[in-house]
Design an enzyme around this catalytic site. Structure first.
Site, mmCIF file in Angstrom:
data_model
loop_
_atom_site.group_PDB
_atom_site.id
_atom_site.type_symbol
_atom_site.label_atom_id
_atom_site.label_comp_id
_atom_site.label_asym_id
_atom_site.label_seq_id
_atom_site.Cartn_x
_atom_site.Cartn_y
_atom_site.Cartn_z
ATOM 1 C CE1 TYR A 136 34.571 42.059 -59.586
ATOM 2 C CE2 TYR A 136 32.915 42.212 -57.847
ATOM 3 C CZ TYR A 136 34.217 41.973 -58.238
ATOM 4 O OH TYR A 136 35.175 41.666 -57.296
ATOM 5 C CE LYS A 164 36.840 45.072 -59.061
ATOM 6 N NZ LYS A 164 36.573 44.845 -57.618
#
Length: 296
Positions: A136, A164
């Site tokens: 992330y 992400k």
């Protein structure tokens, strides 16, 4: 649905509803019903929008368990921490709670003094991870980005399923996309770049606005390559995103959810504060406009 397949769609990083300071399980269940009715492919509790830093470890586990019990889609649980040991422990808690995967960030506060530091951090976590792991990248919160070379170095690990990227840097995203294996999922986390990223090869999106208008985000994903996708991005998603970014995404998303009648309270925990009346009005107007575009 397999977690890899689910992430090739729209994943919602869910808010954590509160009622007088406590987690509101009934509101969380209502939110999950709303998301599933809107076509969401997976959910992501205890992320940035879910106010994970304001939750205790026991509360995080409770939110994940409640989500797993109520959701009919795969669950990616936030497991951000600042040390290898604490990150592995957070992943283990998520696994015990029934999550299908975990999302981790680069260490924050004490950041790496060279890219090799983050590579060693991720390799150590991946070596002992009890779940598939999603990286992330959110440098505006962690104080550092996960360099594309670092992502590429760990992308072949059997536990690493993707990234992400919430940086808002499309050049960065394309660099990661071009230097990682096809099976490594590249997911756009910056809502204003969803359709542009999908047109350039993104596998899916993990977007805060999918809390509020899941049907709009889902249609934008399905229609990304044609004019309808462009219109949804330009006229619905981006204006609503702009209205929300002024107020931080947890308070703004909760405000929009109350405006839509999904949850009853926009309560957040310190250090965040609730959106003021003028901000709520602006978010409400942008939400109304986004819904009108979605219904065209």
């Amino acid at each position: 649905m397999d977690i890899h397949d689910a992430l090739r769609g729209i994943t919602c990083p869910t808010v954590t509803p509160f009622d007088d300071g406590s987690i509101d399980d009934a509101a969380l269940a209502d939110l999950l019903d709303h998301l599933q009715a809107g076509g969401i492919d997976a959910v992501f509790p205890c992320g940035t929008t879910g106010e994970f830093p304001a939750l205790t470890a026991d509360e995080q586990r409770h939110v994940i368990e409640t989500t797993v019990d109520h959701a009919e889609v795969p669950v990616v649980a936030g497991a951000a921490a600042t040390s290898v040991e604490d990150t592995i422990a957070a992943i283990d808690r998520a696994a015990d709670a029934g999550a299908d995967a975990a999302a981790i960030v680069a260490p924050y506060f004490t950041t790496a003094n060279a890219p090799a530091g983050n590579e060693q951090f991720f390799e150590a976590v991946l070596a002992d991870a009890s779940l598939p792991v999603l990286l992330y990248n959110i440098p505006q919160c962690t104080g550092q980005r996960i360099e594309p070379e670092t992502v590429a170095a760990v992308a072949d690990h059997e536990r690493a399923i993707g990234i992400k990227d919430s940086s808002g840097d499309l050049e960065y995203f394309l660099s990661v996309l071009g230097t990682t294996p096809d099976e490594f999922l590249c997911l756009q986390g910056y809502d204003a770049l969803l359709v542009p990223a999908l047109r350039m090869g993104a596998d899916g999106g993990i977007n805060a606005l999918s809390n509020v208008v899941p049907e709009v985000l889902r249609e934008a994903f399905e229609r990304a390559d044609d004019e309808r996708g462009r219109d949804l991005q330009r006229d619905a998603i981006s204006p609503l995103f702009e209205a929300c970014t002024t107020h931080d995404f947890a308070p703004a998303t909760k405000t929009a959810l109350t405006e839509r009648g999904v949850i009853s309270s926009g309560e957040v925990r310190p250090p965040l504060v609730a959106v003021d009346d003028p901000g709520s009005e602006a978010i409400g107007d942008a939400l109304e406009a986004a819904l009108a575009v979605g219904e065209r």
